[in-house]
Enzyme design. Structure first.
Site, mmCIF file in Angstrom:
data_model
loop_
_atom_site.group_PDB
_atom_site.id
_atom_site.type_symbol
_atom_site.label_atom_id
_atom_site.label_comp_id
_atom_site.label_asym_id
_atom_site.label_seq_id
_atom_site.Cartn_x
_atom_site.Cartn_y
_atom_site.Cartn_z
ATOM 1 N N TRP A 178 0.817 -1.205 0.000
ATOM 2 C CA TRP A 178 0.000 0.000 0.000
ATOM 3 C C TRP A 178 0.858 1.264 0.000
ATOM 4 O O TRP A 178 1.861 1.347 0.710
ATOM 5 C CB TRP A 178 -0.900 -0.004 1.241
ATOM 6 C CG TRP A 178 -1.772 1.206 1.358
ATOM 7 C CD1 TRP A 178 -2.923 1.459 0.668
ATOM 8 C CD2 TRP A 178 -1.558 2.349 2.195
ATOM 9 N NE1 TRP A 178 -3.441 2.676 1.033
ATOM 10 C CE2 TRP A 178 -2.633 3.242 1.977
ATOM 11 C CE3 TRP A 178 -0.568 2.687 3.126
ATOM 12 C CZ2 TRP A 178 -2.734 4.458 2.637
ATOM 13 C CZ3 TRP A 178 -0.666 3.898 3.783
ATOM 14 C CH2 TRP A 178 -1.736 4.777 3.551
ATOM 15 N N SER B 240 3.013 -7.330 1.686
ATOM 16 C CA SER B 240 1.967 -6.669 2.460
ATOM 17 C C SER B 240 0.633 -6.727 1.705
ATOM 18 O O SER B 240 0.139 -7.809 1.413
ATOM 19 C CB SER B 240 2.415 -5.239 2.767
ATOM 20 O OG SER B 240 1.718 -4.697 3.845
ATOM 21 N N LEU B 241 0.039 -5.587 1.347
ATOM 22 C CA LEU B 241 -1.197 -5.593 0.569
ATOM 23 C C LEU B 241 -1.011 -6.377 -0.730
ATOM 24 O O LEU B 241 -1.912 -7.110 -1.164
ATOM 25 C CB LEU B 241 -1.639 -4.162 0.266
ATOM 26 C CG LEU B 241 -2.797 -3.993 -0.725
ATOM 27 C CD1 LEU B 241 -4.050 -4.680 -0.221
ATOM 28 C CD2 LEU B 241 -3.048 -2.512 -1.004
ATOM 29 N N PHE C 218 3.380 6.230 8.437
ATOM 30 C CA PHE C 218 3.241 4.842 7.989
ATOM 31 C C PHE C 218 4.606 4.244 7.650
ATOM 32 O O PHE C 218 4.907 3.102 8.002
ATOM 33 C CB PHE C 218 2.318 4.771 6.770
ATOM 34 C CG PHE C 218 2.109 3.387 6.255
ATOM 35 C CD1 PHE C 218 1.417 2.442 7.001
ATOM 36 C CD2 PHE C 218 2.601 3.011 5.016
ATOM 37 C CE1 PHE C 218 1.220 1.152 6.518
ATOM 38 C CE2 PHE C 218 2.408 1.728 4.525
ATOM 39 C CZ PHE C 218 1.713 0.797 5.288
ATOM 40 N N LEU C 219 5.450 5.000 6.972
ATOM 41 C CA LEU C 219 6.792 4.514 6.637
ATOM 42 C C LEU C 219 7.594 4.248 7.913
ATOM 43 O O LEU C 219 8.317 3.248 8.005
ATOM 44 C CB LEU C 219 7.518 5.528 5.752
ATOM 45 C CG LEU C 219 6.898 5.806 4.381
ATOM 46 C CD1 LEU C 219 7.739 6.825 3.617
ATOM 47 C CD2 LEU C 219 6.748 4.533 3.554
ATOM 48 N N THR C 220 7.476 5.134 8.885
ATOM 49 C CA THR C 220 8.186 4.948 10.153
ATOM 50 C C THR C 220 7.703 3.691 10.868
ATOM 51 O O THR C 220 8.507 2.929 11.419
ATOM 52 C CB THR C 220 7.988 6.182 11.053
ATOM 53 O OG1 THR C 220 8.478 7.346 10.376
ATOM 54 C CG2 THR C 220 8.750 6.023 12.362
ATOM 55 N N LEU C 221 6.408 3.463 10.841
ATOM 56 C CA LEU C 221 5.840 2.281 11.488
ATOM 57 C C LEU C 221 6.371 0.996 10.848
ATOM 58 O O LEU C 221 6.622 0.005 11.542
ATOM 59 C CB LEU C 221 4.317 2.333 11.389
ATOM 60 C CG LEU C 221 3.528 1.277 12.181
ATOM 61 C CD1 LEU C 221 3.795 1.418 13.677
ATOM 62 C CD2 LEU C 221 2.037 1.404 11.882
ATOM 63 N N GLN C 222 6.584 1.026 9.548
ATOM 64 C CA GLN C 222 7.097 -0.156 8.856
ATOM 65 C C GLN C 222 8.476 -0.562 9.366
ATOM 66 O O GLN C 222 8.827 -1.741 9.358
ATOM 67 C CB GLN C 222 7.170 0.099 7.346
ATOM 68 C CG GLN C 222 5.824 0.226 6.675
ATOM 69 C CD GLN C 222 5.946 0.301 5.183
ATOM 70 O OE1 GLN C 222 6.607 -0.515 4.564
ATOM 71 N NE2 GLN C 222 5.309 1.284 4.570
ATOM 72 N N ASP D 201 8.007 -7.357 12.966
ATOM 73 C CA ASP D 201 7.015 -6.655 12.149
ATOM 74 C C ASP D 201 5.809 -6.265 13.014
ATOM 75 O O ASP D 201 5.189 -7.121 13.644
ATOM 76 C CB ASP D 201 6.570 -7.576 11.005
ATOM 77 C CG ASP D 201 5.795 -6.848 9.914
ATOM 78 O OD1 ASP D 201 5.189 -5.810 10.210
ATOM 79 O OD2 ASP D 201 5.803 -7.343 8.769
ATOM 80 N N HIS E 224 9.072 -4.548 8.695
ATOM 81 C CA HIS E 224 8.067 -4.905 7.690
ATOM 82 C C HIS E 224 8.632 -5.091 6.278
ATOM 83 O O HIS E 224 7.889 -5.483 5.381
ATOM 84 C CB HIS E 224 6.985 -3.815 7.675
ATOM 85 C CG HIS E 224 5.765 -4.158 6.892
ATOM 86 N ND1 HIS E 224 5.001 -5.277 7.133
ATOM 87 C CD2 HIS E 224 5.166 -3.509 5.841
ATOM 88 C CE1 HIS E 224 3.982 -5.312 6.291
ATOM 89 N NE2 HIS E 224 4.064 -4.245 5.501
#
Length: 256
Positions: free
Chosen positions: A21, A81-82, A143-147, A207, A235
Site C-alpha cells: 500500500w 503486504s497488501l 506509515f513509513l516509520t511504522l514499517q 514486524d 516490515h
C-alpha cells in the site's frame, strides 16, 4: 482494461512482484538486478500507484482482475503486504498461471478481530484513513516509520523507503483510500487452505504491521509452505536483508 505500468527485465522463469500500500514498484530497486540474473522479472505498479492510472471501483476483486490480464502464462508470483493479499487471490483464481507463491510480510487478515489477535488495531487503520485527507505527507511518513519499527537498521532503511516513495508521483488519493479499505475489510482466512501451490513465507520477526504470528498461522494452514523469519527485522525484509532475500527466492525457484 486499465493499462498497468510494468517494468520487465532479466532472463529466466517469470517472476512477478507486487508492492504494498502507498508504494510503487521502485521499492524493489535494491534487489531487482540480482533477481534479474535468475528470473525474467516483472515489477508491477498497482492501480493508482506509481505510474499506473487509477481504476474504479478499486476493490480487491477488481485489482485482481486487472492484474490477471497481465500475468505471464506460467510464473512465480510474489507480493509484499497488501500486494501479498492480491497475490493470494491470484493464486486461488489462476492456479495454472501462478505456479509458486511468495508472501512477504503478508497476512490473511490485516485488521484485528475477536477471533484474530494477529492483526492491526482497527482504530489505527481508520485513523490512517481519516488523516490521509487532512495531511497526506505526515500520514505517509508515519506509515513509513511504522514499517521500520523494531528493525535494527531502522534509520538507514527508513531513508531508503522515503527515497523510493518520492521517486515517482504521489499515489492517487482515491487509490490510497481504496487500498486502506481493502486492508480494513479483507479476510482470506477461510479460503487460504485452498491454495495448492508451493508457498514461501518471508517475514520480519519484529514486524508490527503484519504480526509474525500471521506467518506462523499461514504456515500451519498451507501444506506446501516454507517459512523464513528474518531476525531484528521490521516490515520490509527485502530492504533489511537484500542478499538473504534474493537467496531465498533463488532456492525456492530450484527446490520448491
Amino acid at each position: 482494461m486499465t493499462q498497468l505500468h510494468i517494468e520487465s527485465l532479466g532472463h529466466g522463469p517469470d517472476l512477478v512482484l507486487l508492492h504494498g500500500w502507498a508504494m510503487h514498484s521502485g521499492i524493489w530497486s535494491g534487489v531487482q538486478d540480482q533477481l534479474a540474473q535468475q528470473f525474467r522479472l516483472h515489477l508491477v505498479d498497482l492501480p493508482g500507484h506509481g505510474l499506473s492510472p487509477m481504476s474504479e471501483p478499486g476493490t480487491l476483486e477488481h485489482w485482481v482482475e486487472i492484474i490477471t490480464e497481465i500475468l505471464p502464462e506460467r510464473c512465480m508470483l510474489g507480493g509484499w503486504s497488501l500486494g501479498g493479499q492480491i497475490a493470494m487471490e491470484l493464486a486461488l483464481r489462476e492456479p495454472r498461471q501462478v505456479q509458486k507463491l511468495i508472501l512477504i510480510s503478508t497476512t490473511p487478515c490485516f485488521a484485528k478481530n475477536e477471533d484474530w489477535e494477529s492483526g492491526m488495531e482497527r482504530k489505527l487503520l481508520q485513523l490512517f484513513l481519516e488523516n490521509l485527507k487532512l495531511n497526506y505527507a505526515t500520514t505517509i511518513n508515519r506509515f513509513l516509520t511504522l514499517q521500520m519499527s523494531g528493525d535494527r537498521g531502522a534509520s538507514k532503511i527508513l531513508s531508503q523507503l522515503r527515497k523510493h516513495f518520492f521517486q515517482r508521483d504521489e499515489p492517487n488519493p482515491v487509490a490510497l483510500e481504496k487500498g486502506l479499505k481493502i486492508l480494513q475489510q479483507s479476510d482470506l482466512r477461510d479460503r487460504i487452505a485452498a491454495i495448492q501451490q508451493p508457498v514461501l513465507l518471508l517475514h520480519g520477526e519484529n514486524d508490527v504491521i503484519t504480526h509474525p504470528a500471521a506467518a506462523d498461522w499461514m504456515h500451519e494452514q498451507l501444506p506446501q509452505s516454507r517459512r523464513v523469519m528474518f531476525a531484528h527485522c521490521g516490515h520490509a525484509p527485502f530492504l533489511s536483508y537484500p542478499e538473504q532475500f534474493v537467496t531465498c527466492l533463488n532456492e525456492f525457484r530450484i527446490h520448491a
